[in-house]
Design a protein around this motif. Structure first.
Motif, PDB file in Angstrom:
ATOM      1  N   ASP A  55      -2.850  -2.470 -20.062  1.00 28.67           N
ATOM      2  CA  ASP A  55      -3.256  -3.806 -20.498  1.00 28.67           C
ATOM      3  C   ASP A  55      -2.119  -4.500 -21.248  1.00 28.67           C
ATOM      4  N   PRO A  56      -1.938  -5.799 -21.008  1.00 28.63           N
ATOM      5  CA  PRO A  56      -0.919  -6.555 -21.738  1.00 28.63           C
ATOM      6  C   PRO A  56      -1.418  -6.975 -23.118  1.00 28.63           C
ATOM      7  N   VAL A  57      -0.560  -6.818 -24.118  1.00 26.34           N
ATOM      8  CA  VAL A  57      -0.889  -7.159 -25.510  1.00 26.34           C
ATOM      9  C   VAL A  57       0.236  -8.016 -26.084  1.00 26.34           C
ATOM     10  N   MET A  58      -0.115  -9.172 -26.639  1.00 25.04           N
ATOM     11  CA  MET A  58       0.890 -10.019 -27.284  1.00 25.04           C
ATOM     12  C   MET A  58       1.135  -9.529 -28.701  1.00 25.04           C
ATOM     13  N   VAL A  59       2.411  -9.367 -29.033  1.00 22.76           N
ATOM     14  CA  VAL A  59       2.803  -8.933 -30.375  1.00 22.76           C
ATOM     15  C   VAL A  59       3.869  -9.885 -30.901  1.00 22.76           C
ATOM     16  N   GLU A  60       3.937 -10.007 -32.209  1.00 23.15           N
ATOM     17  CA  GLU A  60       4.925 -10.893 -32.821  1.00 23.15           C
ATOM     18  C   GLU A  60       6.273 -10.184 -32.933  1.00 23.15           C
ATOM     19  N   GLU A  61       7.341 -10.935 -32.653  1.00 23.89           N
ATOM     20  CA  GLU A  61       8.691 -10.386 -32.721  1.00 23.89           C
ATOM     21  C   GLU A  61       9.606 -11.335 -33.495  1.00 23.89           C
TER      22      GLU A  61
ATOM     23  N   PRO B 273       3.490 -18.190 -34.418  1.00 22.54           N
ATOM     24  CA  PRO B 273       4.125 -17.717 -33.187  1.00 22.54           C
ATOM     25  C   PRO B 273       4.595 -18.892 -32.328  1.00 22.54           C
ATOM     26  N   ASP B 274       5.531 -18.599 -31.432  1.00 22.48           N
ATOM     27  CA  ASP B 274       6.011 -19.596 -30.476  1.00 22.48           C
ATOM     28  C   ASP B 274       4.882 -19.864 -29.474  1.00 22.48           C
ATOM     29  N   LEU B 275       4.218 -20.998 -29.627  1.00 26.69           N
ATOM     30  CA  LEU B 275       3.023 -21.290 -28.828  1.00 26.69           C
ATOM     31  C   LEU B 275       3.343 -21.503 -27.357  1.00 26.69           C
ATOM     32  N   GLU B 276       4.542 -21.995 -27.072  1.00 25.53           N
ATOM     33  CA  GLU B 276       4.928 -22.194 -25.676  1.00 25.53           C
ATOM     34  C   GLU B 276       5.042 -20.846 -24.959  1.00 25.53           C
TER      35      GLU B 276
ATOM     36  N   GLY C 200      -1.988 -25.892 -38.281  1.00 22.73           N
ATOM     37  CA  GLY C 200      -1.842 -26.445 -36.933  1.00 22.73           C
ATOM     38  C   GLY C 200      -1.635 -25.365 -35.894  1.00 22.73           C
ATOM     39  N   SER C 201      -0.761 -24.418 -36.194  1.00 25.00           N
ATOM     40  CA  SER C 201      -0.516 -23.313 -35.267  1.00 25.00           C
ATOM     41  C   SER C 201      -1.758 -22.446 -35.124  1.00 25.00           C
ATOM     42  N   ALA C 202      -2.455 -22.223 -36.227  1.00 24.10           N
ATOM     43  CA  ALA C 202      -3.663 -21.393 -36.179  1.00 24.10           C
ATOM     44  C   ALA C 202      -4.703 -21.975 -35.226  1.00 24.10           C
ATOM     45  N   HIS C 203      -4.924 -23.280 -35.308  1.00 22.27           N
ATOM     46  CA  HIS C 203      -5.915 -23.924 -34.431  1.00 22.27           C
ATOM     47  C   HIS C 203      -5.505 -23.787 -32.963  1.00 22.27           C
ATOM     48  N   ARG C 204      -4.221 -23.935 -32.670  1.00 25.90           N
ATOM     49  CA  ARG C 204      -3.762 -23.835 -31.283  1.00 25.90           C
ATOM     50  C   ARG C 204      -3.914 -22.401 -30.764  1.00 25.90           C
ATOM     51  N   ILE C 205      -3.651 -21.410 -31.600  1.00 27.32           N
ATOM     52  CA  ILE C 205      -3.835 -20.012 -31.200  1.00 27.32           C
ATOM     53  C   ILE C 205      -5.286 -19.751 -30.817  1.00 27.32           C
TER      54      ILE C 205
END
Length: 482
Positions: free
Chosen positions: A217-223, A250-253, A284-289
């Protein structure tokens, strides 16, 4: 320095020193050994002695020689690959599970790369304060209220009641009740029925992973991000999707591209006082996530390990989402009692039973005695006052450490905040870490905080353990030689 003896040659001493560090995982797989010339100068021996020592390491299978590049600690067996957001489907090889796994952009993640730092913490490389430590010094955590709380819950009758039967499957009811009250102050709407205790925060993260994910499974992690989490997920067979972490989040794009290309199952985030950068998420970033999570049907696990030293008003995804797609994870090892190993998770009601089943299969229950003692520390306000003292002391330490780091020529990659500083040294910190280890200092090189290990000039410092001018003096001396 190495010295000639009647029992061991200089070559044997040098190879033995490197071999021991490799076996103790103080030198991580993929780490490059110093060049022959540099190693000779550093240890006061001839280049031929170094060549002979490296040959012995080769013969033992501990290192490998790469043409025109040097000697490297041997990598472990290959692990599942990390993938890139824009990797075309045709370029993604088939995994052992028969699914597309994305393509390799650098080296595999290996658990031993993260445990190198942890092992260093336990090996006590010297009696000096250690810049690479991931926790407060023990003397900062000392208190009188913790022993008192333990004594209170270990009266003869209570001790028998707790010791002669298993505890509550979800965890001590008193602790879950006070945790729900504590979360309410963070605007996280949890009830005791939403909360499951664990053997530390890392165990809580493991419960979530083993419940919601399957190998491949793919998992997004912060780097950059927490090396142990990268290693833990990789060991479980997950595919890591590294998302660059910026000051606002995180980089939303990149996240959006991953969602379209790979359909991730989970996003792991440290929203507040991110490790290692110290960043905190903006609204703002939180809402987009959360919009992306709803649109692409993935869950978010929010690791709030540093909540005790963070402002209560900081933006948290679990508060905005109301525990619908989010799972809150935290613990008390950083702020109170590392060896009590008490952590917890707060989850959406629909997931609680599944998460509880995973906990029961792994540990049955958790130690009720220490959970009840912790509930007393929280309920009586002792933990809150203790945290306030730690925060005040950390603010002073951070101010001193920042000045020393800047005077030593470091540049902060992010605004100093929380326990950790993310600094640019201008030199390869893998190499620097090896040299500082010879001086009795354990560093946390930047390569450890990336999903794909690669050379970095960055390192993470602990503000509580980098107030020692002697460390910065030695650091400056070694950097000037590199």
């Amino acid at each position: 320095m190495l010295m000639k003896t009647s029992t061991q040659s200089l070559t044997e001493q040098l190879s033995g020193r490197f071999a021991q560090r490799i076996r103790d995982r103080l030198l991580a797989p993929g780490a490059r050994l110093p060049s022959v010339r540099e190693c000779a100068r550093q240890h006061g021996v001839s280049p031929s002695t170094v060549v002979a020592a490296y040959d012995q390491l080769l013969a033992q299978g501990l290192v490998e020689a790469r043409k025109n590049r040097g000697f490297f600690v041997r990598e472990p067996s290959p692990e599942p690959e990390s993938v890139r957001a824009d990797a075309p489907a045709g370029d993604r090889p088939v995994s052992p599970w028969g699914t597309a796994t994305g393509w390799i952009t650098a080296r595999h993640v290996a658990p031993t790369q993260a445990t190198a730092l942890i092992r260093g913490m336990f090996h006590k490389v010297s009696g000096r304060p250690q810049p690479g430590m991931g926790a407060f010094p023990p003397e900062w955590l000392e208190s009188t209220f913790m022993p008192a709380a333990v004594r209170k819950v270990t009266g003869t009758k209570v001790l028998q009641d707790f010791s002669l039967q298993y505890g509550e499957p979800m965890g001590d009811s008193n602790l879950r009740r006070v945790l729900a009250q504590k979360l309410a102050r963070l605007n996280v709407p949890a009830t005791p029925e939403n909360i499951i205790t664990s053997v530390g925060a890392t165990h809580a993260l493991d419960i979530v992973s083993r419940t919601l994910l399957r190998p491949g499974d793919p998992v997004m992690v912060e780097e950059p991000g927490w090396a142990v989490e990268f290693a833990r997920l990789t060991a479980l067979g997950m595919r890591l999707l590294p998302v660059p972490r910026r000051a606002d989040g995180p980089d939303l794009e990149v996240m959006a591209k991953y969602c379209e290309a790979h359909k991730p199952k989970l996003y792991v985030s440290v929203s507040v006082l991110h490790n290692p950068t110290g960043y905190s998420l903006l609204p703002g970033s939180a809402h987009r996530i959360l919009q992306l999570a709803n649109q692409h049907d993935f869950h978010i696990v929010e690791d709030d390990t540093y909540s005790h030293i963070a402002p209560e008003h900081a933006t948290r995804l679990c508060a905005l989402d109301g525990l619908q797609r989010t799972i809150h994870v935290s613990g008390f090892a950083k702020i109170l009692a590392p060896n009590w190993r008490v952590g917890f998770l707060a989850a959406p009601p629909a997931l609680v039973e599944r998460l509880l089943d995973t906990k029961l299969l792994a540990t049955l229950t958790t130690p009720a005695l220490l959970e009840r003692a912790l509930s007393l520390c929280i309920e009586q306000g002792q933990l809150r006052r203790h945290s306030e003292r730690i925060r005040a002391r950390l603010d002073q330490a951070r101010s001193r450490s920042v000045k020393l780091a800047l005077n030593a020529g470091c540049r902060f990659e992010s605004e100093p905040a929380g326990l950790f500083g993310w600094v640019d040294t201008g030199v390869d910190t893998d190499v620097l870490a090896q040299r500082m280890l010879d001086e009795g200092y354990l560093l946390a090189p930047g390569a450890l905080f990336h999903a794909e290990r690669k050379p970095s000039t960055l390192m993470r410092i602990n503000f509580a353990t980098t107030q020692d001018a002697a460390f910065w003096k030695k650091y400056s001396e070694l950097v000037r030689r590199m």
